[in-house]
Scaffold this motif. Structure first.
Motif, PDB file in Angstrom:
ATOM      1  N   SER A   1       0.835  -1.207   0.000  1.00 22.67           N
ATOM      2  CA  SER A   1       0.000   0.000   0.000  1.00 22.67           C
ATOM      3  C   SER A   1       0.866   1.250   0.000  1.00 22.67           C
ATOM      4  O   SER A   1       0.616   2.197  -0.751  1.00 22.67           O
ATOM      5  CB  SER A   1      -0.898   0.036   1.230  1.00 22.67           C
ATOM      6  N   ARG A   2       1.882   1.207   0.838  1.00 21.85           N
ATOM      7  CA  ARG A   2       2.745   2.361   0.977  1.00 21.85           C
ATOM      8  C   ARG A   2       3.429   2.706  -0.345  1.00 21.85           C
ATOM      9  O   ARG A   2       3.428   3.861  -0.784  1.00 21.85           O
ATOM     10  CB  ARG A   2       3.794   2.061   2.057  1.00 21.85           C
ATOM     11  N   LEU A   3       3.985   1.704  -0.995  1.00 23.10           N
ATOM     12  CA  LEU A   3       4.683   1.952  -2.255  1.00 23.10           C
ATOM     13  C   LEU A   3       3.710   2.443  -3.317  1.00 23.10           C
ATOM     14  O   LEU A   3       4.004   3.371  -4.064  1.00 23.10           O
ATOM     15  CB  LEU A   3       5.384   0.682  -2.735  1.00 23.10           C
ATOM     16  N   ARG A   4       2.535   1.823  -3.360  1.00 23.61           N
ATOM     17  CA  ARG A   4       1.558   2.252  -4.358  1.00 23.61           C
ATOM     18  C   ARG A   4       1.185   3.710  -4.147  1.00 23.61           C
ATOM     19  O   ARG A   4       1.173   4.502  -5.081  1.00 23.61           O
ATOM     20  CB  ARG A   4       0.299   1.383  -4.303  1.00 23.61           C
ATOM     21  N   GLU A   5       0.914   4.015  -2.898  1.00 21.98           N
ATOM     22  CA  GLU A   5       0.573   5.389  -2.554  1.00 21.98           C
ATOM     23  C   GLU A   5       1.695   6.339  -2.994  1.00 21.98           C
ATOM     24  O   GLU A   5       1.448   7.360  -3.638  1.00 21.98           O
ATOM     25  CB  GLU A   5       0.357   5.490  -1.039  1.00 21.98           C
ATOM     26  N   ASP A   6       2.916   5.958  -2.645  1.00 17.80           N
ATOM     27  CA  ASP A   6       4.055   6.826  -2.931  1.00 17.80           C
ATOM     28  C   ASP A   6       4.295   6.981  -4.428  1.00 17.80           C
ATOM     29  O   ASP A   6       4.683   8.055  -4.898  1.00 17.80           O
ATOM     30  CB  ASP A   6       5.318   6.273  -2.251  1.00 17.80           C
ATOM     31  N   ILE A   7       4.073   5.904  -5.157  1.00 18.41           N
ATOM     32  CA  ILE A   7       4.274   5.998  -6.601  1.00 18.41           C
ATOM     33  C   ILE A   7       3.187   6.869  -7.217  1.00 18.41           C
ATOM     34  O   ILE A   7       3.457   7.770  -8.009  1.00 18.41           O
ATOM     35  CB  ILE A   7       4.253   4.598  -7.250  1.00 18.41           C
ATOM     36  N   LEU A   8       1.935   6.614  -6.812  1.00 17.03           N
ATOM     37  CA  LEU A   8       0.821   7.370  -7.387  1.00 17.03           C
ATOM     38  C   LEU A   8       0.901   8.843  -7.000  1.00 17.03           C
ATOM     39  O   LEU A   8       0.547   9.711  -7.784  1.00 17.03           O
ATOM     40  CB  LEU A   8      -0.516   6.780  -6.925  1.00 17.03           C
TER      41      LEU A   8
ATOM     42  N   THR B   1      12.330  -9.468   2.197  1.00 13.43           N
ATOM     43  CA  THR B   1      11.273 -10.398   1.791  1.00 13.43           C
ATOM     44  C   THR B   1       9.926  -9.716   1.517  1.00 13.43           C
ATOM     45  O   THR B   1       9.389  -9.857   0.420  1.00 13.43           O
ATOM     46  CB  THR B   1      11.127 -11.528   2.818  1.00 13.43           C
ATOM     47  N   PRO B   2       9.373  -9.002   2.490  1.00 14.00           N
ATOM     48  CA  PRO B   2       8.088  -8.353   2.204  1.00 14.00           C
ATOM     49  C   PRO B   2       8.191  -7.323   1.087  1.00 14.00           C
ATOM     50  O   PRO B   2       7.247  -7.169   0.301  1.00 14.00           O
ATOM     51  CB  PRO B   2       7.725  -7.667   3.523  1.00 14.00           C
ATOM     52  N   VAL B   3       9.338  -6.665   1.009  1.00 13.01           N
ATOM     53  CA  VAL B   3       9.528  -5.671  -0.053  1.00 13.01           C
ATOM     54  C   VAL B   3       9.466  -6.345  -1.417  1.00 13.01           C
ATOM     55  O   VAL B   3       8.794  -5.878  -2.340  1.00 13.01           O
ATOM     56  CB  VAL B   3      10.868  -4.932   0.108  1.00 13.01           C
ATOM     57  N   ARG B   4      10.173  -7.438  -1.532  1.00 12.46           N
ATOM     58  CA  ARG B   4      10.176  -8.182  -2.798  1.00 12.46           C
ATOM     59  C   ARG B   4       8.760  -8.556  -3.215  1.00 12.46           C
ATOM     60  O   ARG B   4       8.348  -8.330  -4.357  1.00 12.46           O
ATOM     61  CB  ARG B   4      10.972  -9.481  -2.643  1.00 12.46           C
ATOM     62  N   GLU B   5       8.018  -9.122  -2.274  1.00 12.79           N
ATOM     63  CA  GLU B   5       6.672  -9.572  -2.613  1.00 12.79           C
ATOM     64  C   GLU B   5       5.793  -8.401  -3.025  1.00 12.79           C
ATOM     65  O   GLU B   5       5.010  -8.495  -3.970  1.00 12.79           O
ATOM     66  CB  GLU B   5       6.067 -10.328  -1.419  1.00 12.79           C
ATOM     67  N   ALA B   6       5.955  -7.302  -2.327  1.00 17.69           N
ATOM     68  CA  ALA B   6       5.175  -6.115  -2.687  1.00 17.69           C
ATOM     69  C   ALA B   6       5.549  -5.637  -4.082  1.00 17.69           C
ATOM     70  O   ALA B   6       4.676  -5.313  -4.894  1.00 17.69           O
ATOM     71  CB  ALA B   6       5.411  -5.008  -1.669  1.00 17.69           C
ATOM     72  N   LEU B   7       6.826  -5.624  -4.394  1.00 20.63           N
ATOM     73  CA  LEU B   7       7.269  -5.162  -5.709  1.00 20.63           C
ATOM     74  C   LEU B   7       6.719  -6.065  -6.808  1.00 20.63           C
ATOM     75  O   LEU B   7       6.282  -5.569  -7.852  1.00 20.63           O
ATOM     76  CB  LEU B   7       8.799  -5.139  -5.771  1.00 20.63           C
ATOM     77  N   ARG B   8       6.732  -7.367  -6.560  1.00 24.29           N
ATOM     78  CA  ARG B   8       6.229  -8.298  -7.567  1.00 24.29           C
ATOM     79  C   ARG B   8       4.746  -8.060  -7.830  1.00 24.29           C
ATOM     80  O   ARG B   8       4.264  -8.182  -8.949  1.00 24.29           O
ATOM     81  CB  ARG B   8       6.447  -9.742  -7.120  1.00 24.29           C
ATOM     82  N   GLN B   9       4.030  -7.711  -6.774  1.00 29.02           N
ATOM     83  CA  GLN B   9       2.603  -7.455  -6.954  1.00 29.02           C
ATOM     84  C   GLN B   9       2.375  -6.144  -7.684  1.00 29.02           C
ATOM     85  O   GLN B   9       1.501  -6.038  -8.531  1.00 29.02           O
ATOM     86  CB  GLN B   9       1.911  -7.432  -5.600  1.00 29.02           C
ATOM     87  N   LEU B  10       3.183  -5.159  -7.334  1.00 29.15           N
ATOM     88  CA  LEU B  10       3.051  -3.871  -8.007  1.00 29.15           C
ATOM     89  C   LEU B  10       3.361  -4.005  -9.493  1.00 29.15           C
ATOM     90  O   LEU B  10       2.794  -3.293 -10.314  1.00 29.15           O
ATOM     91  CB  LEU B  10       3.977  -2.838  -7.366  1.00 29.15           C
TER      92      LEU B  10
END
Lengths: 225, 225
Positions: free
Chosen positions: B22-29, B53-62
């Motif tokens: 959520s955080r990355l999506r928010e920050d990118i948008l 680990t969580p960062v990787r998974e988040a990036l893959r989803q993004l």
DNA sequence: TGATGTATTTGTGTATACAATCTGTTTTGT
DNA sequence: ACAAAACAGATTGTATACACAAATACATCA
């Protein structure tokens, strides 16, 4: 054969994660797993000969695609897609392919028009020869070229997703000879409308093209049962 | 406030991965990251106080959402969305909200109709009082109820995605008083058409409702610059 | 006997360690 | 001086280890 052309990202066969992802998607769509079946990371990892990490990442991605339901601290479960889902996807596609054709009228280049024409021409040949694999391949290519011609990253992304989603089904639907011939004629008509930059007509025909596909699937399903 | 209503999955705040996502999506948008900026797993992990680990998974989803572009063995890069992308999303939505309204005509229950009516009624009140936060909230709720009423898991999923996607923008667009009032009138009209089970009309109005929103954004953008 | 609390088991959530790969640079040979 | 090869650094890809949460089975007690 060359699936790379149609995959928008690197999610495919170039890493263990990609392998697991494609494999699981294939297996879920093909019905190898029961709906609501639990997907245990370790079990899948052992079966595919990889560790949990790539499996986890693949599952998280499949969740975003809606094929897997993940309950935190509990597990991952097969969501699967129902016949209604498939029908819905085609209906959605019918609208979006229409929009795609409309945008293509505004953005397509002469080179792209020529390329599409070539695909249709080739496809005609294979239809006559009943080379079903090539027909499916060229049908994919036709739509792919249209997606590119729309000039919309977002729309292309979306349509490609759904296209892949129903890819296995499409092999069936196009293998009925009359449908393959009709489908190609419709492609021709779409191309003509786009060439004339008649957006309304292009949208309408592209829309109806997918609707046609739906009734074809419907017939096929009925014939099966 | 209650964002949970609109999230179809558990991708949200219940795990580190969800947080990072959520955080990355928010920050990118929101434009915190430059487009094409490299997103290093370790750097992000340190910034957010979590491991890779969580960062990787988040990036893959993004990546699957199209906000991030991953080059294998190289890195993750911000894909971002352009103004054209936003425009495209609204155009796509205009078609799909139309389809959604159409399907709602076939599937909606009396209870759902009443619930939507209540939302519109409440919204009317807040428009008069200029309670912009509540207006946005109720607008979201209106659309959410419509998605549910469509009876289509797939379509709902898709529309919810896009809805979230442009959520930050929508706060702006609805904060213009006249637009908020008009928007509500349009909601009313959509509801009426659905109540009368007039699918063609419902689709048309819902479609045009989003188109209206587009021109409103366009005006707003012009005013800003 | 039934209910409740606790221990065990199973599986996910996260962190970290190690391997593979890519990039840019330096070195070396001509 | 230039080109090719080898090396160094950084970053991702994967595996494994540990922590935590949930479910289950069992024992204990009313």
């Amino acid at each position: 054969m060359d699936d790379k052309v149609f995959s928008k990202d690197n999610t495919d066969k170039y890493s263990l994660r990609g392998m697991v992802f494609s494999r699981l998607r294939e297996d879920i769509l093909s019905g190898k797993y029961e709906v609501n079946e639990e997907l245990k990371e370790i079990a899948i990892g052992e079966e595919l000969g990889v560790s949990r990490t790539p499996v986890r990442e693949a599952l998280r991605q499949l969740e975003l695609e809606g094929l897997v339901k993940i309950i935190p601290n509990k597990g991952a479960y097969v969501a699967g897609i129902s016949n209604k889902d498939i029908h819905d996807i085609y209906m959605i596609r019918s609208y979006l392919e229409g929009l795609c054709a409309r945008w293509a009228c505004e953005n397509i280049t002469e080179e792209q028009l020529d390329e599409i024409e070539e695909v249709i021409y080739l496809s005609d040949f294979h239809v006559k020869k009943k080379h079903y694999d090539q027909i499916v391949e060229l049908d994919s290519k036709f739509h792919e070229l249209l997606y590119a011609a729309s000039g919309s990253k977002i729309l292309g992304h979306l349509l490609r997703d759904y296209h892949q989603y129903v890819h296995s089904l499409r092999k069936i639907t196009l293998s009925e000879p009359e449908r393959a011939a009709n489908s190609n004629a419709e492609h021709q008509a779409i191309l003509e409308a786009i060439r004339l930059r008649d957006a309304d007509k292009a949208e309408k025909i592209a829309h109806e093209h997918i609707i046609q596909t739906i009734s074809n699937i419907h017939n096929h399903k009925l014939a099966e049962e």
